[in-house]
Write an enzyme that holds these catalytic residues in place. Structure first.
Site, PDB file in Angstrom:
ATOM      1  N   ASP A   1       0.859  -1.687   0.444  1.00 47.52           N
ATOM      2  CA  ASP A   1       0.080  -0.248   0.298  1.00 47.52           C
ATOM      3  C   ASP A   1       1.795   1.345  -0.005  1.00 47.52           C
ATOM      4  O   ASP A   1       0.871   1.883  -0.980  1.00 47.52           O
ATOM      5  CB  ASP A   1      -0.999  -0.259   1.029  1.00 47.52           C
ATOM      6  CG  ASP A   1      -1.721  -1.290   1.275  1.00 47.52           C
ATOM      7  OD1 ASP A   1      -2.466  -1.913   0.471  1.00 47.52           O
ATOM      8  OD2 ASP A   1      -2.304  -2.481   2.563  1.00 47.52           O
TER       9      ASP A   1
ATOM     10  N   HIS B   1      -5.020  -3.959   5.636  1.00 46.29           N
ATOM     11  CA  HIS B   1      -4.777  -3.586   4.218  1.00 46.29           C
ATOM     12  C   HIS B   1      -5.899  -4.679   3.676  1.00 46.29           C
ATOM     13  O   HIS B   1      -6.213  -5.970   3.610  1.00 46.29           O
ATOM     14  CB  HIS B   1      -3.813  -5.031   4.214  1.00 46.29           C
ATOM     15  CG  HIS B   1      -3.498  -5.348   2.725  1.00 46.29           C
ATOM     16  ND1 HIS B   1      -2.444  -4.442   1.670  1.00 46.29           N
ATOM     17  CD2 HIS B   1      -3.610  -6.024   1.838  1.00 46.29           C
ATOM     18  CE1 HIS B   1      -2.710  -4.667   0.527  1.00 46.29           C
ATOM     19  NE2 HIS B   1      -3.057  -6.317   1.052  1.00 46.29           N
TER      20      HIS B   1
END
Ligand code: NAD
Ligand code: LMR
Length: 332
Positions: free
Chosen positions: A152, A179
């Protein structure tokens, strides 16, 4: 330095193992998978770098998992099934929860003091599963069980640099929360305040959405052939490399990772209080030392702008449910 990859013959496992083989600080690279590990191991073993490569499947020398894990300082886990278009990461829970639980039992028995980097999805639940298994076995070290959310950060860095023509090498955007989708909260206002300030509200919203749902872009483009593997191998390697730096004496290693907020860790109590006591696991910037997480950098929670605060409130709700699902899987 012995590093083990569980799921080493897979889409992530192979390029990740290649990157690890290139790290001169690694002396033993151990590959474990339920299939094909020996072939990947033989192939990597011809590369002229110091890491001695070994590979195991279940049943090898009576217990392949035991041989692969014993003596490991770092265990990286990309074992499990990836998404296909139309699936959420949570749809992987039923299969991957069992895989991660089995590997956690192995780590508990054969290398309980290792750093564990969990890549298998859904990370928001698989890390609580891993931690719960180790807790039940009396060997949970909250400083060393980590969910890998680095992809990310990699995406946030790439996407803002593309939009603004900035040099991506100079960008490091913290991404907090979890996530999956809306649990992913990029903090551009702290990571790249001047670049972010150049964007209008619409561009900012699209950028955040792209980071939150970047995984879907790859899943759709691969059209049934899996999810991110190469970018994930890069991201997993980056976190492993930083941890190796911390183990070997670097004192400035701060990275975002998904951790259990154990109050024995500096800053965890403050983080818990700022999160309203609602979250046990969350991704935040942490400072690593040779023995694992030394400090949770909770201060970022005071630096969010209003949009990021609102995103984080949304993230908390889903994250809490994902964590509870992982914990109750082990309890049951
Ligand atoms: P893949 O199917 O290509 O590879 C998975 C490997 O795991 C296979 O080789 C398989 O044989 C192995 N495996 C299955 N059960 C195992 C077990 N019990 N022990 C050891 N190995 C086992 O999948 P992939 O594309 O490499 O993705 C792996 C996982 O990583 C998926 O769950 C995916 O969703 C996840 N992922 C996470 C991130 C992240 O940012 N954290 C990013 C991308 C993918
Ligand atoms: C990603 O973010 O690319 C991974 O979590 C894989 C996925 O399922 O999207």
């Amino acid at each position: 330095m012995k590093v083990t990859v569980c799921g080493a013959a897979g889409g992530i496992g192979q390029p990740l193992s290649l990157l690890l083989k290139l790290n001169p600080k690694i002396t033993q690279l151990s590959l474990y998978d339920v299939v094909n590990a020996p072939g990947v191991g033989a192939d990597l073993s011809h590369i002229s770098t110091p890491a001695e490569t070994s590979a195991f499947v279940p049943g090898d020398k009576n217990d392949g998992l035991a041989f692969s894990l014993k003596g490991s300082q770092i265990v990286i886990i990309p074992a499990g099934v990836p998404r296909k278009p139309g699936m959420t990461r949570d749809d992987l829970f039923n299969i991957n929860a069992g895989i991660v639980k089995t590997l956690a039992e192995g780590v508990a028995e054969y290398c309980p003091d290792a750093f564990v980097l969990v890549i298998s999805n859904p990370v928001n639940s698989t890390v609580p599963i891993f931690a719960s298994v180790l807790k039940a076995k009396g060997v949970f070290n909250p400083r060393k069980v980590l969910g890998v959310t680095t992809l990310d950060i990699v995406r946030a860095n790439t996407f803002i640099s593309t939009l603004t023509d900035a040099n991506v090498s100079n960008i490091n955007v913290p991404v907090i929360g979890g996530h999956s989708g809306e649990t992913i909260v990029p903090v551009f206002s702290v990571g790249t305040p001047s670049l972010y300030a150049k964007l209008d509200a619409d561009a900012k919203a699209k950028l955040v959405h792209r980071v939150q749902f970047g995984g879907d872009e790859v899943v759709q483009a691969k059209n049934g052939a899996g999810s991110a593997t190469l970018s994930m191998a890069y991201a997993g390697y980056k976190l492993a490399e930083r941890i190796i730096e911390a183990i070997t004496g670097a004192s400035d290693v701060v990275e975002c990772t998904f951790v259990y907020l154990d109050e024995s860790i500096a800053g965890a109590k403050e983080a818990r209080a700022k999160l309203g006591g609602e979250l046990d696991f969350v991704s935040l910037p942490v400072k690593f030392g040779a023995k694992g997480v030394e400090e949770i950098k909770y201060q970022i929670l005071d630096q969010l702008n209003d949009e990021e605060k609102a995103l984080f409130e949304i993230a908390k709700v889903t994250l809490k449910g994902n964590v509870a699902k992982g914990v109750s899987f082990v309890e049951k």
